[in-house]
Design a protein around this motif. Structure first.
Motif, PDB file in Angstrom:
ATOM      1  N   GLU A   1      20.560  -6.956   8.570  1.00 51.13           N
ATOM      2  CA  GLU A   1      19.963  -5.933   8.764  1.00 51.13           C
ATOM      3  C   GLU A   1      17.532  -5.962   8.747  1.00 51.13           C
ATOM      4  O   GLU A   1      17.477  -7.207   8.204  1.00 51.13           O
ATOM      5  N   ALA A   2      17.296  -5.436   9.268  1.00 50.06           N
ATOM      6  CA  ALA A   2      15.969  -6.133   9.446  1.00 50.06           C
ATOM      7  C   ALA A   2      15.034  -5.779   7.970  1.00 50.06           C
ATOM      8  O   ALA A   2      14.048  -6.686   7.900  1.00 50.06           O
ATOM      9  N   GLU A   3      15.622  -5.424   6.936  1.00 52.64           N
ATOM     10  CA  GLU A   3      15.200  -5.202   5.397  1.00 52.64           C
ATOM     11  C   GLU A   3      15.455  -6.846   5.069  1.00 52.64           C
ATOM     12  O   GLU A   3      14.321  -7.254   4.488  1.00 52.64           O
ATOM     13  N   THR A   4      16.349  -7.682   5.557  1.00 52.00           N
ATOM     14  CA  THR A   4      16.190  -8.621   4.840  1.00 52.00           C
ATOM     15  C   THR A   4      15.877  -9.693   5.543  1.00 52.00           C
ATOM     16  O   THR A   4      14.496 -10.446   4.922  1.00 52.00           O
ATOM     17  N   LEU A   5      15.102  -9.702   6.894  1.00 55.31           N
ATOM     18  CA  LEU A   5      14.285 -10.181   7.624  1.00 55.31           C
ATOM     19  C   LEU A   5      13.278 -10.042   7.018  1.00 55.31           C
ATOM     20  O   LEU A   5      12.371 -11.181   7.131  1.00 55.31           O
ATOM     21  N   GLN A   6      12.631  -8.947   7.297  1.00 55.50           N
ATOM     22  CA  GLN A   6      11.236  -8.571   6.396  1.00 55.50           C
ATOM     23  C   GLN A   6      11.100  -9.090   4.846  1.00 55.50           C
ATOM     24  O   GLN A   6       9.782  -9.675   4.795  1.00 55.50           O
ATOM     25  N   LYS A   7      12.663  -8.859   3.780  1.00 60.53           N
ATOM     26  CA  LYS A   7      12.463  -9.924   3.067  1.00 60.53           C
ATOM     27  C   LYS A   7      12.282 -11.311   3.323  1.00 60.53           C
ATOM     28  O   LYS A   7      11.310 -11.442   2.233  1.00 60.53           O
ATOM     29  N   LEU A   8      12.538 -11.921   3.618  1.00 65.12           N
ATOM     30  CA  LEU A   8      12.439 -12.930   4.206  1.00 65.12           C
ATOM     31  C   LEU A   8      11.412 -13.524   4.100  1.00 65.12           C
ATOM     32  O   LEU A   8      10.575 -14.786   3.761  1.00 65.12           O
ATOM     33  N   CYS A   9      10.392 -12.699   5.309  1.00 68.27           N
ATOM     34  CA  CYS A   9       9.480 -13.109   5.139  1.00 68.27           C
ATOM     35  C   CYS A   9       8.082 -12.995   4.705  1.00 68.27           C
ATOM     36  O   CYS A   9       6.640 -13.545   4.409  1.00 68.27           O
ATOM     37  N   GLU A  10       8.792 -12.864   3.289  1.00 67.62           N
ATOM     38  CA  GLU A  10       7.733 -13.321   2.527  1.00 67.62           C
ATOM     39  C   GLU A  10       7.149 -14.273   1.948  1.00 67.62           C
ATOM     40  O   GLU A  10       6.292 -14.885   1.184  1.00 67.62           O
TER      41      GLU A  10
END
Length: 309
Positions: A147-156
């Motif tokens: 899901e988008a939120e998971t990928l965004q969080k990994l981008c941290e």
């Protein structure tokens, strides 16, 4: 090895196979020649022991030997990435081996067996990504769907440099590229990526993994150059003559994403058998002969600058 190069490779990415001898043992000399061929043919990088390299079927001792060969053959020439994944314990061991031997990064394949929740996927990937300072690329396929939120969080996580898509859900890809932009390198990892690359380019995907580059790399390069330069006539010719016919064979049987590569390599005279490890099945004789006809016609119409052997 510690790297400050927080960039993923771009262009056409090379994914060598895991050559097996007649007894099913890993042929390291064959692997070395496979990698040399890809480097000489201009592939932008090497990804060893990934899906095409049968990561699922090699021991970590064999894995170490494969990475050692790849380091020797790529050093000072192109970036080297490895495959890690499956069982989390094995994946962490593979990540350490990759760091110890001097790889630039790794592609993380999906977790073994479990169909995880989004926080489970995040925890799995985060643990691997943070286990070394190497660059990491996540791979959306099979049971690792973001899901988008998971990928965004990994981008941290600063080690994360790329996202590879093997699902083909364009709705997700539009959303991801819109939300994340140039924070990640976007890689098309669909089986026979040339089939779909025209669609991916419009979303900002500038890289792809090419199965056919293991045996007809000049045709993959010709296709990509034609696509980027807007030469629709040549793109359509290559689709009709080479890409779609090979893709039709690939779809005939599960596992052909791996075994059909070895068949193509043997057809052009590269030193590899068609042996694969279970549960992947070897190419059926009729499909081998069909592929041979396609490749021979392709090489006649689109000759390589130098012979493959």
């Amino acid at each position: 090895m510690t790297t400050n190069r927080r960039k993923a490779p771009k262009g056409i990415l090379g994914f060598p196979v895991a050559p097996m001898d007649a007894e099913g043992k890993l042929d390291l000399e064959g692997l070395g020649k496979n990698i040399e061929f890809l480097v000489e043919e201009g592939l932008s990088s090497i990804f060893v022991a990934c899906g095409a390299g049968e990561l699922h079927a090699v021991s970590n001792e064999e894995y170490r030997a494969m990475v050692e060969v790849a380091v020797e053959k790529t050093k000072g020439k192109v970036p080297l990435y490895t495959g890690v994944g499956g069982n989390i314990t094995h994946a962490l061991e593979q990540a350490k081996i990759s760091e110890e031997l001097g790889a630039e990064g790794y592609l993380i394949l999906p977790p073994y067996l479990i169909d995880p929740s989004q926080d489970g996927i995040y925890n799995y990937l985060k643990e691997i990504i943070q286990s070394t300072d190497l660059n990491a690329i996540v791979y959306q396929r099979d049971n690792c769907i973001f899901e988008a939120e998971t990928l965004q969080k990994l981008c941290e996580l600063p080690q994360l440099v790329g996202y590879k898509d093997g699902i083909g859900n364009m709705e997700k890809n539009v959303e991801f590229t819109h939300l994340i932009g140039d924070r990640l390198e976007w890689i098309n990892g669909m089986p026979l990526a040339e089939v779909t690359m025209a669609s991916y380019v419009n979303l900002g995907f500038t890289s792809y993994s090419s199965a056919i580059s293991n045996y007809i790399p000049h045709i993959s390069a010709k296709y990509y150059e034609a696509l980027l330069s807007g030469n629709k006539a040549l793109v359509n010719e290559l689709y009709e003559d080479v890409i779609f016919p090979i893709h039709r064979i690939r779809k005939q049987k599960k596992g052909y994403a791996v075994s059909l590569i070895k068949a193509g390599m043997q057809i052009v005279g590269l030193p590899v058998t068609t042996n694969v490890r279970a549960p992947i099945a070897p190419v059926e004789e009729s499909h081998y002969e069909e592929l041979k006809v396609i490749i021979e016609k392709a090489l006649e119409k689109y000759p390589a600058k130098v012979a493959a052997v």
